[in-house]
Write a protein that holds these residues in place. Structure first.
Motif, PDB file in Angstrom:
ATOM      1  N   ALA A  25       4.381  10.987   9.254  1.00 46.23           N
ATOM      2  CA  ALA A  25       5.573  11.832   9.208  1.00 46.23           C
ATOM      3  C   ALA A  25       6.529  11.377   8.113  1.00 46.23           C
ATOM      4  CB  ALA A  25       6.273  11.823  10.562  1.00 46.23           C
ATOM      5  N   ASP A  26       6.515  10.073   7.803  1.00 44.29           N
ATOM      6  CA  ASP A  26       7.390   9.522   6.771  1.00 44.29           C
ATOM      7  C   ASP A  26       6.686   9.375   5.424  1.00 44.29           C
ATOM      8  OD1 ASP A  26       9.491   9.304   8.547  1.00 44.29           O
ATOM      9  OD2 ASP A  26       8.954   7.264   9.133  1.00 44.29           O
ATOM     10  N   SER A  27       5.432   9.743   5.357  1.00 45.53           N
ATOM     11  CA  SER A  27       4.659   9.581   4.133  1.00 45.53           C
ATOM     12  C   SER A  27       4.855  10.775   3.217  1.00 45.53           C
ATOM     13  CB  SER A  27       3.169   9.437   4.461  1.00 45.53           C
ATOM     14  OG  SER A  27       2.944   8.288   5.238  1.00 45.53           O
ATOM     15  N   SER A  28       4.634  10.549   1.949  1.00 41.09           N
ATOM     16  CA  SER A  28       4.735  11.609   0.950  1.00 41.09           C
ATOM     17  C   SER A  28       3.477  11.608   0.099  1.00 41.09           C
ATOM     18  CB  SER A  28       5.940  11.373   0.037  1.00 41.09           C
ATOM     19  OG  SER A  28       7.132  11.437   0.759  1.00 41.09           O
ATOM     20  N   VAL A  29       3.105  12.770  -0.314  1.00 41.87           N
ATOM     21  CA  VAL A  29       2.017  12.879  -1.269  1.00 41.87           C
ATOM     22  C   VAL A  29       2.613  12.593  -2.639  1.00 41.87           C
ATOM     23  CG1 VAL A  29       0.337  14.449  -2.324  1.00 41.87           C
ATOM     24  CG2 VAL A  29       0.785  14.552   0.136  1.00 41.87           C
ATOM     25  N   CYS A  30       1.890  11.816  -3.418  1.00 36.30           N
ATOM     26  CA  CYS A  30       2.428  11.456  -4.729  1.00 36.30           C
ATOM     27  C   CYS A  30       1.310  11.368  -5.748  1.00 36.30           C
ATOM     28  CB  CYS A  30       3.177  10.129  -4.656  1.00 36.30           C
ATOM     29  SG  CYS A  30       2.115   8.688  -4.398  1.00 36.30           S
TER      30      CYS A  30
ATOM     31  N   LEU B  81       4.527   1.309  -0.573  1.00 36.03           N
ATOM     32  CA  LEU B  81       3.074   1.214  -0.621  1.00 36.03           C
ATOM     33  C   LEU B  81       2.509   2.553  -1.052  1.00 36.03           C
ATOM     34  CD1 LEU B  81       2.026  -0.715   2.607  1.00 36.03           C
ATOM     35  CD2 LEU B  81       1.989  -1.521   0.260  1.00 36.03           C
ATOM     36  N   ALA B  82       1.505   2.512  -1.895  1.00 34.45           N
ATOM     37  CA  ALA B  82       0.770   3.715  -2.272  1.00 34.45           C
ATOM     38  C   ALA B  82      -0.686   3.484  -1.900  1.00 34.45           C
ATOM     39  CB  ALA B  82       0.907   3.978  -3.769  1.00 34.45           C
ATOM     40  N   LEU B  83      -1.234   4.408  -1.149  1.00 31.79           N
ATOM     41  CA  LEU B  83      -2.628   4.311  -0.732  1.00 31.79           C
ATOM     42  C   LEU B  83      -3.422   5.399  -1.437  1.00 31.79           C
ATOM     43  CD1 LEU B  83      -2.111   3.878   3.115  1.00 31.79           C
ATOM     44  CD2 LEU B  83      -2.178   2.121   1.356  1.00 31.79           C
ATOM     45  N   SER B  84      -4.532   5.024  -2.007  1.00 30.42           N
ATOM     46  CA  SER B  84      -5.426   5.965  -2.659  1.00 30.42           C
ATOM     47  C   SER B  84      -6.545   6.273  -1.672  1.00 30.42           C
ATOM     48  CB  SER B  84      -5.987   5.336  -3.930  1.00 30.42           C
ATOM     49  OG  SER B  84      -6.996   6.136  -4.474  1.00 30.42           O
ATOM     50  N   TYR B  85      -6.777   7.554  -1.430  1.00 29.93           N
ATOM     51  CA  TYR B  85      -7.776   7.966  -0.457  1.00 29.93           C
ATOM     52  C   TYR B  85      -9.001   8.552  -1.136  1.00 29.93           C
ATOM     53  CZ  TYR B  85      -4.434   7.274   3.282  1.00 29.93           C
ATOM     54  OH  TYR B  85      -3.558   6.710   4.159  1.00 29.93           O
ATOM     55  N   SER B  86     -10.149   8.351  -0.514  1.00 32.03           N
ATOM     56  CA  SER B  86     -11.386   8.926  -0.999  1.00 32.03           C
ATOM     57  C   SER B  86     -11.357  10.427  -0.776  1.00 32.03           C
ATOM     58  CB  SER B  86     -12.570   8.311  -0.257  1.00 32.03           C
ATOM     59  OG  SER B  86     -13.754   8.962  -0.615  1.00 32.03           O
ATOM     60  N   GLN B  87     -11.747  11.169  -1.801  1.00 37.74           N
ATOM     61  CA  GLN B  87     -11.811  12.621  -1.689  1.00 37.74           C
ATOM     62  C   GLN B  87     -13.162  13.068  -1.154  1.00 37.74           C
ATOM     63  OE1 GLN B  87      -9.071  14.532  -2.208  1.00 37.74           O
ATOM     64  NE2 GLN B  87      -8.138  12.521  -2.347  1.00 37.74           N
TER      65      GLN B  87
ATOM     66  N   GLY C 169     -10.973  10.858   3.314  1.00 39.97           N
ATOM     67  CA  GLY C 169      -9.743  10.423   3.973  1.00 39.97           C
ATOM     68  C   GLY C 169      -9.672   8.930   4.215  1.00 39.97           C
ATOM     69  N   THR C 170     -10.647   8.173   3.766  1.00 37.99           N
ATOM     70  CA  THR C 170     -10.631   6.721   3.932  1.00 37.99           C
ATOM     71  C   THR C 170      -9.834   6.088   2.797  1.00 37.99           C
ATOM     72  OG1 THR C 170     -12.825   6.780   4.943  1.00 37.99           O
ATOM     73  CG2 THR C 170     -12.089   4.654   4.087  1.00 37.99           C
TER      74      THR C 170
ATOM     75  N   PHE D 248      -1.729  -0.066  -3.406  1.00 36.29           N
ATOM     76  CA  PHE D 248      -0.876  -0.628  -4.447  1.00 36.29           C
ATOM     77  C   PHE D 248       0.512  -0.849  -3.870  1.00 36.29           C
ATOM     78  CE2 PHE D 248      -3.884   2.263  -6.509  1.00 36.29           C
ATOM     79  CZ  PHE D 248      -4.465   1.431  -7.450  1.00 36.29           C
ATOM     80  N   LEU D 249       1.177  -1.865  -4.346  1.00 38.47           N
ATOM     81  CA  LEU D 249       2.584  -2.064  -4.056  1.00 38.47           C
ATOM     82  C   LEU D 249       3.331  -1.557  -5.276  1.00 38.47           C
ATOM     83  CD1 LEU D 249       4.704  -3.296  -2.094  1.00 38.47           C
ATOM     84  CD2 LEU D 249       4.539  -5.389  -3.451  1.00 38.47           C
ATOM     85  N   LEU D 250       4.211  -0.582  -5.080  1.00 42.71           N
ATOM     86  CA  LEU D 250       5.010  -0.037  -6.171  1.00 42.71           C
ATOM     87  C   LEU D 250       6.409  -0.612  -6.071  1.00 42.71           C
ATOM     88  CD1 LEU D 250       4.016   3.741  -5.913  1.00 42.71           C
ATOM     89  CD2 LEU D 250       2.852   1.902  -7.149  1.00 42.71           C
ATOM     90  N   GLU D 251       6.913  -1.137  -7.163  1.00 44.57           N
ATOM     91  CA  GLU D 251       8.268  -1.692  -7.191  1.00 44.57           C
ATOM     92  C   GLU D 251       9.061  -1.039  -8.309  1.00 44.57           C
ATOM     93  OE1 GLU D 251       8.104  -5.938  -7.584  1.00 44.57           O
ATOM     94  OE2 GLU D 251       7.270  -6.214  -5.578  1.00 44.57           O
TER      95      GLU D 251
END
Length: 186
Positions: free
Chosen positions: A13-18, A139-145, A155-156, A161-164
């Protein structure tokens, strides 16, 4: 087991697509620490916040990723950068995000205490109260398409990555960091 303590967690709910762009070149490398690499990057959130990290398109960020040193046989000096399995990488970055989450909260309590003490005092303190802060991070998570060649399920999470935030043009002093836990007071 006590479950009343809160920690950083991924809440959809707090996540964003980026969209995160990373410059993996030698020129784009900002540095290599004891356990993370840092590269230039840019963050664009589909629904940007009004301020802070990701509040504008192509927001400059530092992209960090944990690594371990892989030494060739018979060589104890030169190493190559090895990456962790996704589950281990996620665990390491979640731990770092938790530390940052709690550190920022505790620093907020410290300044609240100081401000209340100053307000209740008859005289101001005889010295300036330093104003320090922690970097904004995410945090940025990259998901398998999911494709025919992928061994990961759709969706795995495959990379984290840690974004600062990038700190530019400010009078900036780094007081403490991971490579040396002693405060840099000079």
């Amino acid at each position: 087991m006590c479950t009343r303590y809160h920690s950083f967690s991924v809440d959809n709910a707090d996540s964003s697509v980026c969209h995160v762009t990373i410059d993996p070149s030698i020129e784009g490398r900002i540095g290599i620490g004891r356990f993370k690499t840092a590269h230039r990057g840019w963050l664009t959130l589909t629904v940007p916040p009004s301020s802070g990290l990701g509040s504008r398109a192509s927001h400059k960020v530092v992209v960090k990723r944990p690594f371990h040193k892989v030494y060739p046989q018979g060589n104890s000096i030169d190493y190559r950068i090895g990456r962790f399995a996704p589950v281990d990488e996620l665990a390491k970055l979640f731990r770092e995000a938790n530390v940052l989450y709690w550190a920022k909260a505790l620093l907020g309590f410290v300044y609240d205490f100081i401000n209340h003490a100053i307000a209740d005092a008859s005289d101001p303190p005889p010295f300036a109260i330093p104003q320090v802060r922690f970097v904004e991070a995410s945090l940025a998570l990259s998901y398998s398409q999911g494709n025919s060649k992928s061994t990961l399920k759709t969706g795995t999470a495959r990379t984290a990555f840690l974004l600062e935030e990038v700190i530019e043009g400010e009078d900036f002093t780094k007081f403490i960091h991971n490579m040396d836990p002693d405060p840099l007071l000079d």
